[in-house]
Design a protein around this motif. Sequence first.
Motif, PDB file in Angstrom:
ATOM      1  N   ALA A   1       0.820  -1.143  -0.019  1.00 45.60           N
ATOM      2  CA  ALA A   1       0.064   0.087  -0.057  1.00 45.60           C
ATOM      3  C   ALA A   1       0.744   1.281  -0.078  1.00 45.60           C
ATOM      4  O   ALA A   1       0.656   2.102  -0.641  1.00 45.60           O
ATOM      5  CB  ALA A   1      -1.026  -0.120   1.172  1.00 45.60           C
ATOM      6  N   LEU A   2       2.032   1.321   0.871  1.00 46.12           N
ATOM      7  CA  LEU A   2       2.812   2.149   0.739  1.00 46.12           C
ATOM      8  C   LEU A   2       3.605   2.670  -0.716  1.00 46.12           C
ATOM      9  O   LEU A   2       3.692   3.834  -0.922  1.00 46.12           O
ATOM     10  CB  LEU A   2       3.628   2.395   2.082  1.00 46.12           C
ATOM     11  CG  LEU A   2       4.583   3.561   2.787  1.00 46.12           C
ATOM     12  CD1 LEU A   2       3.454   4.397   2.976  1.00 46.12           C
ATOM     13  CD2 LEU A   2       5.211   3.078   3.829  1.00 46.12           C
ATOM     14  N   SER A   3       3.799   1.497  -0.905  1.00 52.92           N
ATOM     15  CA  SER A   3       4.556   1.675  -2.222  1.00 52.92           C
ATOM     16  C   SER A   3       3.734   2.223  -3.500  1.00 52.92           C
ATOM     17  O   SER A   3       4.097   2.992  -4.171  1.00 52.92           O
ATOM     18  CB  SER A   3       5.208   0.243  -2.641  1.00 52.92           C
ATOM     19  OG  SER A   3       5.340   0.172  -4.030  1.00 52.92           O
ATOM     20  N   LEU A   4       2.275   1.621  -3.468  1.00 53.25           N
ATOM     21  CA  LEU A   4       1.356   2.084  -4.329  1.00 53.25           C
ATOM     22  C   LEU A   4       1.070   3.805  -4.007  1.00 53.25           C
ATOM     23  O   LEU A   4       1.054   4.406  -4.865  1.00 53.25           O
ATOM     24  CB  LEU A   4       0.082   1.376  -4.283  1.00 53.25           C
ATOM     25  CG  LEU A   4      -0.938   2.133  -5.033  1.00 53.25           C
ATOM     26  CD1 LEU A   4      -0.741   1.974  -6.638  1.00 53.25           C
ATOM     27  CD2 LEU A   4      -2.446   1.206  -4.710  1.00 53.25           C
ATOM     28  N   PHE A   5       1.114   4.062  -3.053  1.00 51.43           N
ATOM     29  CA  PHE A   5       1.017   5.735  -2.474  1.00 51.43           C
ATOM     30  C   PHE A   5       1.915   6.320  -3.048  1.00 51.43           C
ATOM     31  O   PHE A   5       1.672   7.390  -3.540  1.00 51.43           O
ATOM     32  CB  PHE A   5       0.943   5.759  -0.892  1.00 51.43           C
ATOM     33  CG  PHE A   5       0.681   7.190  -0.654  1.00 51.43           C
ATOM     34  CD1 PHE A   5      -0.400   7.716  -0.795  1.00 51.43           C
ATOM     35  CD2 PHE A   5       1.544   7.764   0.144  1.00 51.43           C
ATOM     36  CE1 PHE A   5      -0.782   8.867  -0.228  1.00 51.43           C
ATOM     37  CE2 PHE A   5       1.542   8.996   0.598  1.00 51.43           C
ATOM     38  CZ  PHE A   5       0.335   9.709   0.262  1.00 51.43           C
ATOM     39  N   ILE A   6       3.088   5.820  -3.090  1.00 53.74           N
ATOM     40  CA  ILE A   6       4.221   6.786  -3.652  1.00 53.74           C
ATOM     41  C   ILE A   6       3.924   7.045  -5.220  1.00 53.74           C
ATOM     42  O   ILE A   6       4.001   8.070  -5.889  1.00 53.74           O
ATOM     43  CB  ILE A   6       5.764   6.230  -3.689  1.00 53.74           C
ATOM     44  CG1 ILE A   6       6.140   6.258  -2.164  1.00 53.74           C
ATOM     45  CG2 ILE A   6       6.686   6.596  -4.468  1.00 53.74           C
ATOM     46  CD1 ILE A   6       7.314   5.570  -1.917  1.00 53.74           C
TER      47      ILE A   6
ATOM     48  N   SER B   1      10.441   6.250  -5.088  1.00 51.93           N
ATOM     49  CA  SER B   1      10.209   5.220  -6.006  1.00 51.93           C
ATOM     50  C   SER B   1       9.736   3.862  -4.963  1.00 51.93           C
ATOM     51  O   SER B   1      10.172   3.545  -3.841  1.00 51.93           O
ATOM     52  CB  SER B   1      11.474   4.478  -6.482  1.00 51.93           C
ATOM     53  OG  SER B   1      11.543   3.187  -6.682  1.00 51.93           O
ATOM     54  N   GLY B   2       8.466   3.391  -5.246  1.00 51.03           N
ATOM     55  CA  GLY B   2       7.744   2.407  -4.738  1.00 51.03           C
ATOM     56  C   GLY B   2       8.384   1.299  -4.524  1.00 51.03           C
ATOM     57  O   GLY B   2       8.726   0.584  -3.447  1.00 51.03           O
ATOM     58  N   ALA B   3       9.117   0.870  -5.707  1.00 48.59           N
ATOM     59  CA  ALA B   3      10.019  -0.407  -5.625  1.00 48.59           C
ATOM     60  C   ALA B   3      11.041  -0.186  -4.704  1.00 48.59           C
ATOM     61  O   ALA B   3      11.464  -1.134  -3.956  1.00 48.59           O
ATOM     62  CB  ALA B   3      10.524  -0.463  -7.151  1.00 48.59           C
ATOM     63  N   ALA B   4      11.789   0.785  -4.549  1.00 49.20           N
ATOM     64  CA  ALA B   4      13.032   1.143  -3.557  1.00 49.20           C
ATOM     65  C   ALA B   4      12.369   1.055  -2.415  1.00 49.20           C
ATOM     66  O   ALA B   4      13.051   0.341  -1.245  1.00 49.20           O
ATOM     67  CB  ALA B   4      13.548   2.359  -4.207  1.00 49.20           C
ATOM     68  N   LEU B   5      11.270   1.603  -1.906  1.00 48.43           N
ATOM     69  CA  LEU B   5      10.775   1.551  -0.439  1.00 48.43           C
ATOM     70  C   LEU B   5      10.405  -0.134  -0.081  1.00 48.43           C
ATOM     71  O   LEU B   5      10.692  -0.573   0.961  1.00 48.43           O
ATOM     72  CB  LEU B   5       9.433   2.421  -0.632  1.00 48.43           C
ATOM     73  CG  LEU B   5       8.687   2.325   0.921  1.00 48.43           C
ATOM     74  CD1 LEU B   5       9.134   3.100   1.848  1.00 48.43           C
ATOM     75  CD2 LEU B   5       7.287   2.651   0.638  1.00 48.43           C
TER      76      LEU B   5
END
Lengths: 92, 177
Positions: free
Chosen positions: A29-34, B164-168
């Motif tokens: 969810a946090l990744s999608l939020f970014i 970047s979502g992937a990096a997070l």
Amino acid sequence: MKVAVTPTGAFRRDLKRLSNEDADATIRALSLFIEQPTATKLNFELVKHRRGFHSIRATYSTRILLRKKSGIEYDAVAVGNHDYVYGSYFKK
Amino acid sequence: MGLPALKEQFELGVQKLAKRDWETEFGQADTVEAYAIVIDQGVMEFAAWRRDIAVQLNEALTSTLMESKNAGPAEALQAIDGVIVTVESCIVSLRAGVDEFGAVDTSDFLLSTQKRRYLNKQIKRGRQVGIDLYNFYVDAYYALLATRSELEEPDDEEAPGFTSGAALEQYLRSELG
């Protein structure tokens, strides 16, 4: 439009306390939020009683608490285990 | 109002809803229109209560943050944790109440289609009283968590910011091990 997110120490501690399934959903969810902060499934909400804070949905019982630092910068500060009841609740 | 008093107010709010004997009030209402009056009273009563508690919550959280600047965060964190536990327990009770109200079925009532439609509308408004109260508690819960996060000491190990979502994802998964 993308946003920037910093996961705080408190958030990372909360994440470690979650089940594997909920932790996985929280990270996604946090990744999608970014990538897509306005994605409908995130149910981005303003915390009405604390200015500067928002929450997004990770699962049907888990929300991520975010503190807005600037227009596109947020801190992920906690994971809560309750969700709001929406209008569609009794239509199921 | 301080946090201990606020904690009591949250407990009272749930008791207030539980004490409201909807079944008896509905039983005494011998017309569908009288149901609407019962619901109207509930809507007004809980809207006023939420307004009062919202003001008290805001005052309590602001004064907690101010006081912690002088006295340090330890006592405030302990107090706020106590309120969070109470509010969480209230949320669980309210959810059960909302679900129960959602189970009302009017299909067996001997009513005309028009009256049934009107009654269903009133029941929906009644459910909304519970939902609004539930959502109020959930919002208060997140406001308390937010204030808690403001009281906590800064991280020893500052995490980077991610665009970047992937990096997070990679970072958080490595944190989890």
